[in-house]
Design a protein around this motif. Structure first.
Motif, PDB file in Angstrom:
ATOM      1  N   ALA A   5      40.523  47.318  21.148  1.00 13.91           N
ATOM      2  CA  ALA A   5      40.242  47.393  22.584  1.00 13.91           C
ATOM      3  C   ALA A   5      38.863  46.823  22.877  1.00 13.91           C
ATOM      4  O   ALA A   5      37.952  46.929  22.056  1.00 13.91           O
ATOM      5  CB  ALA A   5      40.327  48.837  23.058  1.00 13.91           C
ATOM      6  N   ARG A   7      37.426  47.323  26.254  1.00 16.16           N
ATOM      7  CA  ARG A   7      36.824  48.205  27.249  1.00 16.16           C
ATOM      8  C   ARG A   7      37.905  49.108  27.816  1.00 16.16           C
ATOM      9  O   ARG A   7      39.094  48.849  27.655  1.00 16.16           O
ATOM     10  CB  ARG A   7      36.148  47.438  28.374  1.00 16.16           C
ATOM     11  N   ASN A   9      40.007  49.941  30.794  1.00  9.19           N
ATOM     12  CA  ASN A   9      40.382  49.094  31.922  1.00  9.19           C
ATOM     13  C   ASN A   9      40.486  49.850  33.240  1.00  9.19           C
ATOM     14  O   ASN A   9      40.051  49.364  34.268  1.00  9.19           O
ATOM     15  CB  ASN A   9      41.705  48.388  31.607  1.00  9.19           C
ATOM     16  N   HIS A  10      41.109  51.017  33.250  1.00  9.14           N
ATOM     17  CA  HIS A  10      41.261  51.775  34.488  1.00  9.14           C
ATOM     18  C   HIS A  10      41.514  53.233  34.158  1.00  9.14           C
ATOM     19  O   HIS A  10      41.770  53.576  33.008  1.00  9.14           O
ATOM     20  CB  HIS A  10      42.399  51.214  35.355  1.00  9.14           C
ATOM     21  N   ARG A  46      41.246  49.043  43.844  1.00  5.98           N
ATOM     22  CA  ARG A  46      40.313  48.108  43.219  1.00  5.98           C
ATOM     23  C   ARG A  46      38.952  48.262  43.879  1.00  5.98           C
ATOM     24  O   ARG A  46      38.838  48.339  45.102  1.00  5.98           O
ATOM     25  CB  ARG A  46      40.805  46.677  43.401  1.00  5.98           C
ATOM     26  N   SER A  50      35.165  44.162  41.779  1.00  3.56           N
ATOM     27  CA  SER A  50      35.887  44.145  40.511  1.00  3.56           C
ATOM     28  C   SER A  50      36.781  42.919  40.407  1.00  3.56           C
ATOM     29  O   SER A  50      37.388  42.498  41.384  1.00  3.56           O
ATOM     30  CB  SER A  50      36.742  45.410  40.397  1.00  3.56           C
ATOM     31  N   ASN A  52      39.209  43.184  38.256  1.00  8.37           N
ATOM     32  CA  ASN A  52      40.324  43.880  37.621  1.00  8.37           C
ATOM     33  C   ASN A  52      41.500  43.970  38.591  1.00  8.37           C
ATOM     34  O   ASN A  52      41.303  43.978  39.805  1.00  8.37           O
ATOM     35  CB  ASN A  52      39.841  45.291  37.241  1.00  8.37           C
ATOM     36  N   ASP A  55      41.307  49.522  39.340  1.00  9.22           N
ATOM     37  CA  ASP A  55      40.324  50.313  38.600  1.00  9.22           C
ATOM     38  C   ASP A  55      40.696  51.785  38.558  1.00  9.22           C
ATOM     39  O   ASP A  55      40.288  52.499  37.650  1.00  9.22           O
ATOM     40  CB  ASP A  55      38.936  50.159  39.232  1.00  9.22           C
TER      41      ASP A  55
END
Length: 171
Positions: A5, A7, A9-10, A46, A50, A52, A55
């Protein structure tokens, strides 16, 4: 062999009232609802800066007794801000929302704590520049936060770009 991994992620939380929680997270963090799943009474959020997909996920499950503090399970989530000034603004926002829970210095990080409407604790934190961690490289004390002193020392210093490219932060 370990999992490779890069990080976290959410995060996903169960909440009593989905709409109440959406209102809170929109007011506190300015999140955007990027998706809803009505069959699961869920929404995916989100953060404004971000890159992503989402989040935070929220799943409305109806009223339940709150989990006792210190019980097994999630303790808190931590949201990073880019500048110490943004940390001060986070404190003001949480106070205004009646969600402020405290603050502390952990050496390399400076933290403000809050709670959402279901009592889920979260941290808003600012991290010192990596090159300034010094004695805090391998420690995480819990000390009183002198936010005014930290602002005087670190005003204008951006550190989130050490994790996220600077152009993404300026978006």
């Amino acid at each position: 062999m370990t999992i490779a991994a890069v990080r976290l992620n959410h995060a996903v939380l169960f909440v009593a009232d989905l709409e109440r929680s959406l209102t809170f997270y929109e007011a506190a963090f300015g999140v955007e609802v990027v998706a809803r799943e009505p069959r699961a009474n869920a929404a995916f959020l989100r953060m404004p800066r971000s890159g992503n997909h989402h989040d935070l996920g929220l799943f409305g499950v109806g009223a339940q007794p709150p989990r006792q503090r210190g019980a097994i399970g999630l303790y808190h989530l931590a949201w990073q801000v880019d500048t110490i000034g943004e940390l001060a603004q986070a404190r003001a926002t949480l106070v205004e929302l009646g969600a402020y829970g405290g603050e502390s210095s952990h050496g390399a990080t400076k933290s403000i704590y809050g709670q959402d409407p279901d009592g889920n604790e979260f941290e808003v934190m600012w991290m010192l520049p990596r090159a300034s961690w010094g004695e805090y490289e391998n420690s995480a004390p819990i000390d009183r936060l002198d936010l005014d002193g930290e602002i005087a020392r670190w005003a204008g210093t951006r550190t989130a770009s050490e994790l996220v490219p600077l152009d993404a932060l300026d978006a």
